[in-house]
Design an enzyme around this catalytic site. Sequence first.
Site, PDB file in Angstrom:
ATOM      1  CG  ASP A  55       2.377  -1.877   8.948  1.00 59.49           C
ATOM      2  OD1 ASP A  55       3.119  -1.160   9.572  1.00 59.49           O
ATOM      3  OD2 ASP A  55       1.722  -1.654   7.884  1.00 59.49           O
ATOM      4  CD  GLU A  78       2.846   5.530  10.744  1.00 59.51           C
ATOM      5  OE1 GLU A  78       1.966   6.025  10.093  1.00 59.51           O
ATOM      6  OE2 GLU A  78       3.941   4.892  10.469  1.00 59.51           O
TER       7      GLU A  78
END
Length: 465
Positions: free
Chosen positions: A189, A355
């Site tokens: 991420d 997401e």
Amino acid sequence: MRRTSIAALVAAAFLAPSLLLPAAQAAPTTVALGRASLESVNYAGRFVRHQDYLGRMDPVTSSSDSRLRSDATFTVVPGLASSSCYSFQAVNGMFLRHRDYRVRLETNDGSATFRADATFCAETGSVSGSTTFASYNFPARKLRHKNNELWIDPAEDTALFQADSSFYLRAPWVAKSTANPVVPGLFADPHLTHAGGRYYLYPTTDGYAGWSGTAYTAWSSADLKSWTFHGNILDLGPGVSWADNSAWAPAVVAKNGRYYLYFSGGAASGDTAKQIGVAVSDSPAGPFTDALGRPLVAAGAYTGQAIDPMVFTDTDGTSYLYWGQGALRVVPLNADMTSFDAARVRAITPSGYNEAPFMFRRNGTYYLMWSENDTRSEDYRVAYATSSSPMGPFTNRGVILSKNLGLGIKGPGHHSVVRSPTSDTWYIAYHRFAVPAGNGTNREVAIDRLTFSSDGAIAVVVPTP
Ligand code: FUB
């Protein structure tokens, strides 16, 4: 009450001199992250290597076969159990760990036991320029060779033990031949941004079963190639009263002369429902302090998981918070960057969205990007849409980054985008399953160029190994 006679103590002293002569406290030290080979200080030319998944020492030279040189090469990464210590990742992606005190090579299963067994803390070695590695979970034991086998043994105040447990970190027998991953170790991420003349990278710390890590780290670079590790910048457990697990997907933005870190964390007391918080620092390298003492977006306040925050600041100075897994929401932030008007929250979930939202603006067009599918799937990928407004409506433009099995690249996603401060050059940072032995909880960070066609469309990214 049990009593020990003086005679017994004297006898014990003769039988076990180390009881009366505690091992000298070696000073903690640091070692460079990245590829290295470890040479014995008392057997010059012998290097730590693995063979049949066991750690041992053997002579290695430039004429050794490629298998042996590879087996004697490791990447020194931030410790799987503590970023102030170290882990050793073999070229095949497995880690050195101890089990029954024998050092061996195994795949990270993300458990607390594995991560602790695979973490070693550096101390100054017996010879100038050498390093000793203490076991993280058995700190009185040190990594040492014995009959050419690697063990963690109780430290002894003997010259032999200190030599057997001291190593020089040498240039690797096999140099890193790929541009990616850009930083050593298991991270995901990545939020890549630019601040104060340097690029800053803020990832999720990966390698934990169930993504249960608690700490965020920061890295910085002048050129996106050579990186400085700044260590932990926020640890949920001690640093955030309302969250103590699942430190996922940070995003950092500069505003008001300060730096705001948006993060998600599992609610404290064993409840893993995610909430979004904001922490603040005067430096992009942290440390960051929880700004509110409560979540900015509480678990259950909106449908979808409250994770994956991202903040975009428009040219008029307005900052927008995007977030969510399963559903995407956006809201303008108030000037304090730590509050918003709930009445202005808008759901803007594009088709295909799972997401990891990201927003940037180029030539007056707003680019909304996101990740599709599950991060544990090799089909995790990045898609985007465009608009003339940061809050939409958006037009889907398709997938621009996906797996490339020919290159061994699986699950590339949860990205961020940054523009060079001096030109119209853009970069995309993303994670992928660690190559070669990763999966959805053992991921690593890659960076590639992001290019545009003349009509502003984002070109498909061919991931660089
Ligand atoms: O790293 C934990 C979670 O995995 C992130 O929040 C998601 O975006 C996925 O990458």
